[in-house]
Motif scaffolding. Structure first.
Motif, PDB file in Angstrom:
ATOM      1  N   GLU A   1     -12.303 112.555 -32.211  1.00  0.00           N
ATOM      2  CA  GLU A   1     -12.957 112.601 -33.523  1.00  0.00           C
ATOM      3  C   GLU A   1     -12.220 111.738 -34.540  1.00  0.00           C
ATOM      4  O   GLU A   1     -12.836 110.999 -35.311  1.00  0.00           O
ATOM      5  CB  GLU A   1     -13.034 114.044 -34.017  1.00  0.00           C
ATOM      6  CG  GLU A   1     -14.023 114.899 -33.259  1.00  0.00           C
ATOM      7  CD  GLU A   1     -13.961 116.361 -33.689  1.00  0.00           C
ATOM      8  OE1 GLU A   1     -14.700 117.140 -33.093  1.00  0.00           O
ATOM      9  OE2 GLU A   1     -13.185 116.698 -34.618  1.00  0.00           O
ATOM     10  N   HIS A   2     -10.893 111.787 -34.504  1.00  0.00           N
ATOM     11  CA  HIS A   2     -10.101 110.966 -35.428  1.00  0.00           C
ATOM     12  C   HIS A   2     -10.253 109.478 -35.124  1.00  0.00           C
ATOM     13  O   HIS A   2     -10.324 108.656 -36.026  1.00  0.00           O
ATOM     14  CB  HIS A   2      -8.628 111.382 -35.394  1.00  0.00           C
ATOM     15  CG  HIS A   2      -8.356 112.677 -36.088  1.00  0.00           C
ATOM     16  ND1 HIS A   2      -8.517 112.839 -37.436  1.00  0.00           N
ATOM     17  CD2 HIS A   2      -7.944 113.870 -35.610  1.00  0.00           C
ATOM     18  CE1 HIS A   2      -8.213 114.080 -37.772  1.00  0.00           C
ATOM     19  NE2 HIS A   2      -7.867 114.738 -36.670  1.00  0.00           N
ATOM     20  N   ARG A   3     -10.289 109.133 -33.832  1.00  0.00           N
ATOM     21  CA  ARG A   3     -10.480 107.729 -33.452  1.00  0.00           C
ATOM     22  C   ARG A   3     -11.810 107.201 -33.966  1.00  0.00           C
ATOM     23  O   ARG A   3     -11.904 106.099 -34.486  1.00  0.00           O
ATOM     24  CB  ARG A   3     -10.417 107.573 -31.934  1.00  0.00           C
ATOM     25  CG  ARG A   3      -9.039 107.531 -31.381  1.00  0.00           C
ATOM     26  CD  ARG A   3      -9.058 107.152 -29.900  1.00  0.00           C
ATOM     27  NE  ARG A   3      -7.781 107.428 -29.308  1.00  0.00           N
ATOM     28  CZ  ARG A   3      -7.551 108.289 -28.328  1.00  0.00           C
ATOM     29  NH1 ARG A   3      -8.554 108.939 -27.774  1.00  0.00           N
ATOM     30  NH2 ARG A   3      -6.347 108.488 -27.876  1.00  0.00           N
ATOM     31  N   GLN A   4     -12.855 108.014 -33.806  1.00  0.00           N
ATOM     32  CA  GLN A   4     -14.177 107.587 -34.268  1.00  0.00           C
ATOM     33  C   GLN A   4     -14.201 107.427 -35.787  1.00  0.00           C
ATOM     34  O   GLN A   4     -14.787 106.491 -36.317  1.00  0.00           O
ATOM     35  CB  GLN A   4     -15.241 108.581 -33.820  1.00  0.00           C
ATOM     36  CG  GLN A   4     -15.507 108.536 -32.329  1.00  0.00           C
ATOM     37  CD  GLN A   4     -16.447 109.631 -31.874  1.00  0.00           C
ATOM     38  OE1 GLN A   4     -16.854 110.480 -32.658  1.00  0.00           O
ATOM     39  NE2 GLN A   4     -16.793 109.622 -30.591  1.00  0.00           N
ATOM     40  N   ALA A   5     -13.550 108.337 -36.492  1.00  0.00           N
ATOM     41  CA  ALA A   5     -13.491 108.237 -37.951  1.00  0.00           C
ATOM     42  C   ALA A   5     -12.720 106.990 -38.370  1.00  0.00           C
ATOM     43  O   ALA A   5     -13.135 106.268 -39.289  1.00  0.00           O
ATOM     44  CB  ALA A   5     -12.842 109.487 -38.543  1.00  0.00           C
ATOM     45  N   LEU A   6     -11.596 106.717 -37.705  1.00  0.00           N
ATOM     46  CA  LEU A   6     -10.810 105.523 -38.024  1.00  0.00           C
ATOM     47  C   LEU A   6     -11.583 104.252 -37.687  1.00  0.00           C
ATOM     48  O   LEU A   6     -11.534 103.266 -38.425  1.00  0.00           O
ATOM     49  CB  LEU A   6      -9.480 105.544 -37.275  1.00  0.00           C
ATOM     50  CG  LEU A   6      -8.454 106.561 -37.763  1.00  0.00           C
ATOM     51  CD1 LEU A   6      -7.246 106.580 -36.832  1.00  0.00           C
ATOM     52  CD2 LEU A   6      -8.027 106.244 -39.181  1.00  0.00           C
ATOM     53  N   PHE A   7     -12.300 104.247 -36.576  1.00  0.00           N
ATOM     54  CA  PHE A   7     -13.092 103.093 -36.173  1.00  0.00           C
ATOM     55  C   PHE A   7     -14.180 102.815 -37.212  1.00  0.00           C
ATOM     56  O   PHE A   7     -14.417 101.667 -37.604  1.00  0.00           O
ATOM     57  CB  PHE A   7     -13.707 103.340 -34.792  1.00  0.00           C
ATOM     58  CG  PHE A   7     -14.493 102.180 -34.281  1.00  0.00           C
ATOM     59  CD1 PHE A   7     -15.868 102.231 -34.224  1.00  0.00           C
ATOM     60  CD2 PHE A   7     -13.853 101.027 -33.857  1.00  0.00           C
ATOM     61  CE1 PHE A   7     -16.609 101.153 -33.758  1.00  0.00           C
ATOM     62  CE2 PHE A   7     -14.578  99.948 -33.383  1.00  0.00           C
ATOM     63  CZ  PHE A   7     -15.961 100.009 -33.338  1.00  0.00           C
TER      64      PHE A   7
END
Length: 137
Positions: free
Chosen positions: A36-42
């Protein structure tokens, strides 16, 4: 500041990911949070790239408009030195009964004359030989 709804969703996520009664997160829960954090950062990185591209596009559009105006101005100024010699008017109807057909015209390939010297010659190619003979007896 963090809103109540986001705090509430974090608490729910933590309790959903908790391993039994121990209250600790298990590996699958941690992996899910990381995704979830990776997607938000992306998404944030993409937003930043789009904003940078929009700023660059705006700057390039302004530069392009300035360059187009400058080219137009330079072309207009370069045409101011052009002259038109009306052979038909100068020679008269007795020499040239109709305007001559000109294939091409250009200046002689010599150095630019200094101040006070004769201007460069103009070379004209007349389409019909008979018209050339009338102009140059």
């Amino acid at each position: 500041m963090t809103s109540k709804s986001s705090k509430q969703s974090r608490k729910e996520t933590k309790t959903d990911l908790a391993d039994g009664d121990s209250g600790e997160l298990n590996m699958t829960g941690i992996a899910k949070l990381l995704d979830e954090h990776r997607q938000a950062l992306f998404a944030n990185a993409l937003d930043e790239r789009v904003l940078a591209l929009e700023a660059t596009c705006t700057a390039l559009s302004g530069s392009n408009a300035k360059l187009l105006a400058k080219v137009s101005d330079l072309e207009s100024r370069s045409r101011r030195n052009n002259i038109r010699i009306l052979l038909f008017d100068v020679m008269g109807e007795d020499v040239l009964p109709s305007p001559p057909e000109i294939d091409r015209a250009h200046r002689a390939l010599v150095n630019k004359p200094a101040a006070g010297e004769k201007p460069r010659a103009v070379i004209i190619r007349i389409h019909r030989y008979q018209q050339k003979e009338r102009i140059i007896p």
